[in-house]
Design a protein around this motif. Structure first.
Motif, PDB file in Angstrom:
ATOM      1  N   LYS A 212       0.824  -1.049   0.029  1.00 24.79           N
ATOM      2  CA  LYS A 212      -0.074   0.060  -0.089  1.00 24.79           C
ATOM      3  C   LYS A 212       0.963   1.290  -0.009  1.00 24.79           C
ATOM      4  O   LYS A 212       0.405   2.289  -0.797  1.00 24.79           O
ATOM      5  CB  LYS A 212      -1.039   0.078   1.145  1.00 24.79           C
ATOM      6  N   MET A 213       2.032   0.953   0.749  1.00 26.34           N
ATOM      7  CA  MET A 213       2.869   2.237   1.131  1.00 26.34           C
ATOM      8  C   MET A 213       3.637   2.870  -0.440  1.00 26.34           C
ATOM      9  O   MET A 213       3.827   3.873  -0.712  1.00 26.34           O
ATOM     10  CB  MET A 213       3.822   2.078   2.032  1.00 26.34           C
ATOM     11  N   THR A 214       4.071   1.689  -1.203  1.00 29.10           N
ATOM     12  CA  THR A 214       4.636   1.819  -2.483  1.00 29.10           C
ATOM     13  C   THR A 214       3.876   2.280  -3.631  1.00 29.10           C
ATOM     14  O   THR A 214       4.573   2.530  -4.884  1.00 29.10           O
ATOM     15  CB  THR A 214       5.438   0.640  -2.884  1.00 29.10           C
ATOM     16  N   ARG A 215       2.585   2.329  -3.449  1.00 27.81           N
ATOM     17  CA  ARG A 215       1.511   2.504  -4.756  1.00 27.81           C
ATOM     18  C   ARG A 215       1.969   3.942  -5.115  1.00 27.81           C
ATOM     19  O   ARG A 215       1.634   4.841  -4.151  1.00 27.81           O
ATOM     20  CB  ARG A 215       0.328   2.187  -4.471  1.00 27.81           C
ATOM     21  N   GLY A 216       2.097   4.370  -6.285  1.00 26.06           N
ATOM     22  CA  GLY A 216       2.186   5.851  -6.680  1.00 26.06           C
ATOM     23  C   GLY A 216       3.574   6.640  -6.365  1.00 26.06           C
ATOM     24  O   GLY A 216       3.487   7.767  -6.094  1.00 26.06           O
ATOM     25  N   THR A 217       4.398   5.703  -5.956  1.00 28.13           N
ATOM     26  CA  THR A 217       5.758   6.342  -5.481  1.00 28.13           C
ATOM     27  C   THR A 217       6.475   7.279  -6.464  1.00 28.13           C
ATOM     28  O   THR A 217       7.421   8.067  -6.212  1.00 28.13           O
ATOM     29  CB  THR A 217       6.780   5.173  -4.982  1.00 28.13           C
ATOM     30  N   ASN A 218       6.060   7.177  -7.746  1.00 27.90           N
ATOM     31  CA  ASN A 218       6.543   7.853  -8.742  1.00 27.90           C
ATOM     32  C   ASN A 218       6.068   9.612  -8.637  1.00 27.90           C
ATOM     33  O   ASN A 218       6.497  10.457  -9.077  1.00 27.90           O
ATOM     34  CB  ASN A 218       6.192   7.534 -10.134  1.00 27.90           C
ATOM     35  N   LEU A 225      13.116   6.505  -0.153  1.00 27.25           N
ATOM     36  CA  LEU A 225      12.792   5.669   1.339  1.00 27.25           C
ATOM     37  C   LEU A 225      11.504   5.398   1.396  1.00 27.25           C
ATOM     38  O   LEU A 225      10.383   6.231   1.439  1.00 27.25           O
ATOM     39  CB  LEU A 225      12.965   6.725   2.172  1.00 27.25           C
ATOM     40  N   LYS A 226      11.185   4.193   1.487  1.00 30.69           N
ATOM     41  CA  LYS A 226       9.952   3.672   1.754  1.00 30.69           C
ATOM     42  C   LYS A 226      10.266   2.556   3.029  1.00 30.69           C
ATOM     43  O   LYS A 226      10.837   1.492   2.685  1.00 30.69           O
ATOM     44  CB  LYS A 226       9.249   3.141   0.601  1.00 30.69           C
ATOM     45  N   CYS A 227       9.543   2.912   4.204  1.00 28.54           N
ATOM     46  CA  CYS A 227      10.142   1.962   5.399  1.00 28.54           C
ATOM     47  C   CYS A 227       8.898   1.841   6.265  1.00 28.54           C
ATOM     48  O   CYS A 227       8.103   2.495   6.692  1.00 28.54           O
ATOM     49  CB  CYS A 227      11.077   2.599   6.099  1.00 28.54           C
ATOM     50  N   GLY A 236      10.573  -5.776  20.605  1.00 31.44           N
ATOM     51  CA  GLY A 236      11.639  -5.139  19.947  1.00 31.44           C
ATOM     52  C   GLY A 236      11.017  -4.444  18.583  1.00 31.44           C
ATOM     53  O   GLY A 236       9.681  -4.133  18.901  1.00 31.44           O
ATOM     54  N   VAL A 237      11.524  -4.186  17.544  1.00 30.21           N
ATOM     55  CA  VAL A 237      11.164  -3.393  16.435  1.00 30.21           C
ATOM     56  C   VAL A 237      11.298  -4.371  15.155  1.00 30.21           C
ATOM     57  O   VAL A 237      12.615  -4.759  15.041  1.00 30.21           O
ATOM     58  CB  VAL A 237      11.833  -2.069  16.341  1.00 30.21           C
ATOM     59  N   TYR A 238      10.156  -4.543  14.464  1.00 31.95           N
ATOM     60  CA  TYR A 238      10.693  -5.209  12.856  1.00 31.95           C
ATOM     61  C   TYR A 238      10.712  -3.924  11.907  1.00 31.95           C
ATOM     62  O   TYR A 238       9.708  -3.122  11.868  1.00 31.95           O
ATOM     63  CB  TYR A 238       9.395  -6.211  12.738  1.00 31.95           C
ATOM     64  N   CYS A 239      11.916  -4.213  11.371  1.00 27.96           N
ATOM     65  CA  CYS A 239      11.770  -3.152  10.039  1.00 27.96           C
ATOM     66  C   CYS A 239      11.857  -3.587   8.670  1.00 27.96           C
ATOM     67  O   CYS A 239      12.489  -4.690   8.459  1.00 27.96           O
ATOM     68  CB  CYS A 239      13.207  -2.377  10.238  1.00 27.96           C
ATOM     69  N   ALA A 240      10.876  -2.890   7.852  1.00 23.65           N
ATOM     70  CA  ALA A 240      10.934  -3.434   6.516  1.00 23.65           C
ATOM     71  C   ALA A 240      11.096  -2.366   5.559  1.00 23.65           C
ATOM     72  O   ALA A 240      10.225  -1.378   5.530  1.00 23.65           O
ATOM     73  CB  ALA A 240       9.616  -4.318   6.462  1.00 23.65           C
ATOM     74  N   THR A 241      11.669  -2.592   4.357  1.00 27.77           N
ATOM     75  CA  THR A 241      11.829  -1.790   3.242  1.00 27.77           C
ATOM     76  C   THR A 241      11.680  -2.664   1.982  1.00 27.77           C
ATOM     77  O   THR A 241      11.659  -3.791   2.167  1.00 27.77           O
ATOM     78  CB  THR A 241      13.013  -0.977   3.249  1.00 27.77           C
ATOM     79  N   PRO A 242      11.372  -2.197   0.864  1.00 34.33           N
ATOM     80  CA  PRO A 242      11.437  -3.028  -0.225  1.00 34.33           C
ATOM     81  C   PRO A 242      12.630  -3.539  -0.537  1.00 34.33           C
ATOM     82  O   PRO A 242      12.678  -4.740  -1.167  1.00 34.33           O
ATOM     83  CB  PRO A 242      11.003  -1.870  -1.290  1.00 34.33           C
TER      84      PRO A 242
END
Length: 320
Positions: A212-218, A225-227, A236-242
């Protein structure tokens, strides 16, 4: 460069008790105190205490704590010229119960926060040319949050969204405008429709939310940066990027009150990015600030200053 925080400004009315009450139960408490709070104000105060120039944009009421809330922001070093005093309504209030384990229940009465609108977004927009990041939360109306995210996107300013309080109806357009999103496990579960309670379920949730976050990134000027950061409390913390994923265990501390721990995390993370740190180091900074915030009662009183923060990192991390 500065950081803008657009969000809620509340007075927190805090009761402590041995445990959290059950539905319909009257429970004898231990203590009562009041402090300044609100997710927006908490994040602004936390960033300012860590040494970054910070602007707060939002509203307080003319009566019921308004002047006190502004004065408290100023005392922490936050710029408040864009905090509007609304003559028609009271300031926001949060009623908080904290148990002996540091867990909490919170009821928020929006007050002036519920009147935040496009006039406030216009004030915010004037700050964007010199801003490095915009921090958003969901204790003010969604249309204002969406308009602010669009304004920041158009000017290439990094948008960081804390999707709290938890809700399942966040517009997908807003998610696509966000560079970094920082839900806790409850909020992540609301967003994806299943329980998020550990690293495995966080991985599944990240698959859906990053889509959902990476839709329309252009559309972005600073699109790289999409994180997604899923805060899992004491785990703790779970971190995810493309491009990468990792899990960071929580720092071991004796928790007294978890109120504002998530706000402190966002502040530590944003501060690290503002100072040019890597993504992984920024997550470490966020986790450290969040851990420190659990060691004292209250929201803003628990937020660490830079001296305490640096000392904690030096003790816990070899290359902080």
């Amino acid at each position: 460069m500065s950081i803008i925080v657009f969000g809620s400004i509340n007075k927190d009315l805090v009761a402590t008790a041995p445990r959290l009450p059950l539905a319909g139960e009257t429970l004898l408490g231990r203590d009562f105190f009041s402090v300044s709070g609100g997710k927006g104000a908490n994040q602004a105060v936390a960033i300012a205490r860590l040494g970054i120039p910070t602007h707060m944009v939002g509203r307080v009421g003319a009566q019921s704590f308004g002047n006190e809330l502004i004065a408290n922001l100023q005392a922490a070093g936050v710029e408040t010229e864009n905090v509007f005093v609304d003559e028609t309504v009271n300031s926001g209030v949060a009623i908080i119960t904290v148990d002996d384990a540091g867990e909490n229940q919170i009821i928020v009465i929006p007050g002036a926060n519920g009147r935040v609108d496009l006039d406030d977004v216009e004030r915010l927009s004037r700050l964007l040319p010199t801003a490095q990041a915009l921090l958003l939360q969901l204790e003010i109306p969604i249309p204002a949050v969406l308009a602010a995210a669009k304004a920041a996107r158009d000017r290439g300013v990094t948008v960081i969204l804390d999707p709290a309080p938890a809700r399942s109806d966040i517009p997908e357009e807003l998610l696509s405008l966000v560079n970094i999103m920082t839900p806790n496990e409850v909020e992540a579960g609301q967003l994806v429709g299943f329980t998020v309670d550990g690293e495995e379920s966080a991985h599944r949730a990240a698959d859906l939310l990053l889509q959902k976050m990476t839709r329309g990134t252009n559309k972005f000027n600073n699109v790289n940066l999409k994180c997604l950061l899923i805060k899992l409390g004491e785990r703790g913390v779970y971190c995810a990027t493309p491009d990468q994923r990792f899990f960071l265990p929580a720092f071991p501390v004796s928790a007294v009150d978890t109120t504002a721990a998530g706000d402190a995390f966002n502040a530590g993370f944003a501060t690290a990015l503002a100072e040019g740190k890597s993504l992984k180091k920024a997550v470490v900074w966020g986790a450290a600030a969040g851990a420190l915030a659990t060691t004292k009662p209250g929201a803003q009183p628990s937020l660490p200053d830079r001296f305490i923060f640096d000392k904690f990192l030096q003790e816990q991390v070899s290359d902080y």
